[in-house]
Design an enzyme around this catalytic site. Structure first.
Site, PDB file in Angstrom:
ATOM      1  N   THR A   1       0.842  -1.201   0.000  1.00 56.46           N
ATOM      2  CA  THR A   1       0.000   0.000   0.000  1.00 56.46           C
ATOM      3  C   THR A   1       0.877   1.251   0.000  1.00 56.46           C
ATOM      4  O   THR A   1       0.606   2.204  -0.743  1.00 56.46           O
ATOM      5  CB  THR A   1      -0.934  -0.017   1.235  1.00 56.46           C
ATOM      6  OG1 THR A   1      -1.744  -1.189   1.170  1.00 56.46           O
ATOM      7  CG2 THR A   1      -1.815   1.215   1.294  1.00 56.46           C
TER       8      THR A   1
ATOM      9  N   ASN B   1      -5.940  -9.881  -7.401  1.00 59.52           N
ATOM     10  CA  ASN B   1      -6.018 -10.633  -6.153  1.00 59.52           C
ATOM     11  C   ASN B   1      -7.278 -11.480  -6.029  1.00 59.52           C
ATOM     12  O   ASN B   1      -7.295 -12.466  -5.314  1.00 59.52           O
ATOM     13  CB  ASN B   1      -5.914  -9.678  -4.958  1.00 59.52           C
ATOM     14  CG  ASN B   1      -6.738  -8.423  -5.131  1.00 59.52           C
ATOM     15  OD1 ASN B   1      -6.591  -7.699  -6.121  1.00 59.52           O
ATOM     16  ND2 ASN B   1      -7.623  -8.158  -4.195  1.00 59.52           N
TER      17      ASN B   1
ATOM     18  N   SER C   1       5.043  -6.973  -1.995  1.00 61.26           N
ATOM     19  CA  SER C   1       4.760  -6.997  -0.560  1.00 61.26           C
ATOM     20  C   SER C   1       5.333  -8.249   0.095  1.00 61.26           C
ATOM     21  O   SER C   1       5.257  -9.334  -0.485  1.00 61.26           O
ATOM     22  CB  SER C   1       3.241  -6.971  -0.358  1.00 61.26           C
ATOM     23  OG  SER C   1       2.929  -7.044   1.009  1.00 61.26           O
ATOM     24  N   GLY C   2       5.866  -8.093   1.315  1.00 57.70           N
ATOM     25  CA  GLY C   2       6.479  -9.217   2.016  1.00 57.70           C
ATOM     26  C   GLY C   2       5.501 -10.309   2.420  1.00 57.70           C
ATOM     27  O   GLY C   2       5.759 -11.493   2.221  1.00 57.70           O
ATOM     28  N   HIS C   3       4.341  -9.892   2.966  1.00 62.25           N
ATOM     29  CA  HIS C   3       3.494 -10.919   3.596  1.00 62.25           C
ATOM     30  C   HIS C   3       2.739 -11.794   2.599  1.00 62.25           C
ATOM     31  O   HIS C   3       2.088 -12.752   3.000  1.00 62.25           O
ATOM     32  CB  HIS C   3       2.556 -10.287   4.638  1.00 62.25           C
ATOM     33  CG  HIS C   3       1.414  -9.501   4.094  1.00 62.25           C
ATOM     34  ND1 HIS C   3       0.138  -9.987   4.039  1.00 62.25           N
ATOM     35  CD2 HIS C   3       1.345  -8.239   3.591  1.00 62.25           C
ATOM     36  CE1 HIS C   3      -0.675  -9.057   3.546  1.00 62.25           C
ATOM     37  NE2 HIS C   3       0.034  -7.988   3.269  1.00 62.25           N
TER      38      HIS C   3
ATOM     39  N   THR D   1      14.053   4.910  10.226  1.00 60.84           N
ATOM     40  CA  THR D   1      14.976   3.804  10.507  1.00 60.84           C
ATOM     41  C   THR D   1      14.405   2.500   9.943  1.00 60.84           C
ATOM     42  O   THR D   1      13.221   2.207  10.101  1.00 60.84           O
ATOM     43  CB  THR D   1      15.213   3.681  12.024  1.00 60.84           C
ATOM     44  OG1 THR D   1      15.668   4.954  12.491  1.00 60.84           O
ATOM     45  CG2 THR D   1      16.243   2.623  12.344  1.00 60.84           C
TER      46      THR D   1
ATOM     47  N   CYS E   1      -9.890  -6.903   2.099  1.00 58.82           N
ATOM     48  CA  CYS E   1     -10.312  -5.565   2.514  1.00 58.82           C
ATOM     49  C   CYS E   1     -11.809  -5.353   2.401  1.00 58.82           C
ATOM     50  O   CYS E   1     -12.334  -4.420   2.962  1.00 58.82           O
ATOM     51  CB  CYS E   1      -9.579  -4.519   1.692  1.00 58.82           C
ATOM     52  SG  CYS E   1      -7.830  -4.829   1.658  1.00 58.82           S
TER      53      CYS E   1
HETATM   54  N1  PLP Z   1      -2.081  -4.794  -3.990  1.00 56.51           N
HETATM   55  C1  PLP Z   1      -2.627  -6.010  -4.161  1.00 56.51           C
HETATM   56  C2  PLP Z   1      -2.861  -6.505  -5.546  1.00 56.51           C
HETATM   57  C3  PLP Z   1      -2.966  -6.790  -3.053  1.00 56.51           C
HETATM   58  O1  PLP Z   1      -3.505  -7.985  -3.217  1.00 56.51           O
HETATM   59  C4  PLP Z   1      -2.733  -6.267  -1.758  1.00 56.51           C
HETATM   60  C5  PLP Z   1      -3.122  -7.038  -0.549  1.00 56.51           C
HETATM   61  O2  PLP Z   1      -4.078  -7.792  -0.570  1.00 56.51           O
HETATM   62  C6  PLP Z   1      -2.149  -5.005  -1.637  1.00 56.51           C
HETATM   63  C7  PLP Z   1      -1.831  -4.293  -2.769  1.00 56.51           C
HETATM   64  C8  PLP Z   1      -1.854  -4.404  -0.283  1.00 56.51           C
HETATM   65  O3  PLP Z   1      -0.760  -5.067   0.280  1.00 56.51           O
HETATM   66  P1  PLP Z   1      -0.170  -4.645   1.719  1.00 56.51           P
HETATM   67  O4  PLP Z   1      -0.986  -5.393   2.705  1.00 56.51           O
HETATM   68  O5  PLP Z   1       1.258  -5.108   1.699  1.00 56.51           O
HETATM   69  O6  PLP Z   1      -0.284  -3.185   1.830  1.00 56.51           O
END
Ligand code: PLP
Length: 377
Positions: free
Chosen positions: A69, A149, A199-201, A237, A324
């Site tokens: 994000t 997603n 994104s890491g997670h 940091t 979300c």
């Molecule tokens: N963009 C996409 C396509 C995603 O699927 C997601 C998370 O579901 C995000 C952005 C947001 O990721 P983060 O949680 O790392 O901000």
């Protein structure tokens, strides 16, 4: 518990856990001048190098951020700030994640920014000609996601770049590759993009760390101002442990990434769902999507109810699409853009998913749909 929601987030891998525990006491500030600080800094650079290798970038083109994000927000803000034009025009697709969609909406309502939202067809596909037609001399940014997603659809980013460059070589092109990394090859040089988000997670690293690929630093305006960390790209940091974890996650994908096994599991599961569950169909561009995602609509049955029952009765974690909007009782914006008026379920799997998990999920879905149909009579 059976976890089938890898597009929402992923468990930490064993290697990632090891890196985190090995470095728990390495608390030194990476900007410090003594050797402990320098060691932390070296480890951060090794992570940067791993992330760069994963997407075929140069090390100095990688900026660590707090999440996808943030990466997305920073690109939009940078492109708008960099442009000296009076009119500022941004193009996105109708199926972007809220981290793009809502951010662009924010700038539209709070500044003079003009936005074109390119529609998708019933399979969620974009039309390159439509993107090309939308590009004008005032276009400062075109942001199209690499992989969706909710459906897993893969978008033709190289073709987007070519179309944009043809009409306006000064417009920046960004792709949100949050759901692409680890699922398809991501090569920033072959794609030709100016910016790319990850994104890491979503790749077995912790939450709270992401990265941004910046092709040319001379046109990037930082989002976070303050100290000189990240070569002035991003003040604050460094989130050292998470950055080291992200580097390990990148190396894991480079070294051993079982995408073929995952795709086979998904395809076998889908085939059985379609065979055993009346009124089921797979949504999205079935021939052109990542191998871990299955977006399934069961005619007449609400995806939220299915997910709730799967959770409460069978201890199976499923989703209706984007994490979300998982509490909303209406189809997501992405589904509505595809003309879908019912809420589907999303099954997204990963490297720890076993055949037996999907067998149990299929049995649960058959049971749930029978129950829901009986109670509707
Ligand atoms: N963009 C996409 C396509 C995603 O699927 C997601 C998370 O579901 C995000 C952005 C947001 O990721 P983060 O949680 O790392 O901000």
């Amino acid at each position: 518990m059976i976890y089938l929601d890898y597009n929402a987030t992923t468990p930490l891998s064993e290697n990632v856990k090891q890196v985190i525990t090995d470095n728990l006491d390495l608390f030194y500030n990476p900007s410090s001048m003594y050797k402990e600080g320098k060691l932390v800094n070296e480890k951060i650079q090794a992570s940067r190098s791993a992330v760069a290798k994963l997407i075929n970038a140069e090390e100095d083109q990688i900026v660590f951020t707090g999440c996808a994000t943030e990466s997305n927000n920073s690109v939009i803000q940078s492109c708008l700030a960099y442009s000296s034009g009076k009119r500022k025009h941004v193009i996105i697709s109708a199926v972007e994640h809220p981290a793009i969609f809502e951010t662009v909406e924010y700038y539209k309502s709070h500044t003079e920014t003009e936005v074109t939202v390119v529609p998708v067809d019933e399979l969620g596909r974009i039309n390159i000609d439509e993107i090309e037609r939308s590009v004008c001399p005032d276009t400062v940014l075109v942001s199209i996601m690499f992989v969706n997603n909710e459906t897993g659809n893969i978008y033709p980013i190289k073709a987007v770049v070519d179309a944009v460059r043809k009409k306006n070589p000064n417009a920046f092109v960004h792709t949100d590759a949050t759901q692409a990394v680890g699922k398809v090859d991501v090569d920033v040089k072959a794609l030709g993009v100016d910016y790319l988000t990850l994104s890491g997670h979503k790749i077995h690293a912790p939450k709270g760390v992401g990265a941004l690929f910046v092709k040319d630093s001379s046109s990037y305006i930082p989002y976070m101002h303050g100290g000189h960390q990240e070569r002035n790209y991003r003040a604050g940091t460094e989130n050292t442990l998470s950055i080291l974890a992200l580097g390990q996650a990148a190396n894991d994908i480079i070294n051993d990434n079982p995408v073929d096994r995952i795709r086979k599991l998904r395809d076998d599961f889908e085939e059985k769902v379609l065979r055993h569950i009346k009124g089921s169909r797979v949504l999205g561009d079935v021939k052109n999507r990542v191998g871990n995602t299955s977006c399934i609509l069961i005619e007449g049955l609400n995806g939220i109810k299915i997910c709730t029952m799967a959770d409460e009765i069978d201890d199976i974690c499923l989703s209706t699409g984007s994490a979300c909007n998982s509490c909303e009782m209406v189809p997501s914006r992405v589904m509505r853009a595809m003309g879908i008026s019912q809420i589907p379920i999303r099954i997204s799997i990963g490297k720890y998913t076993k055949e037996d998990d999907l067998k149990k999920c299929l049995q649960a879905l058959i049971k749930i749909q029978n129950k829901m149909r009986r109670s509707a009579l």
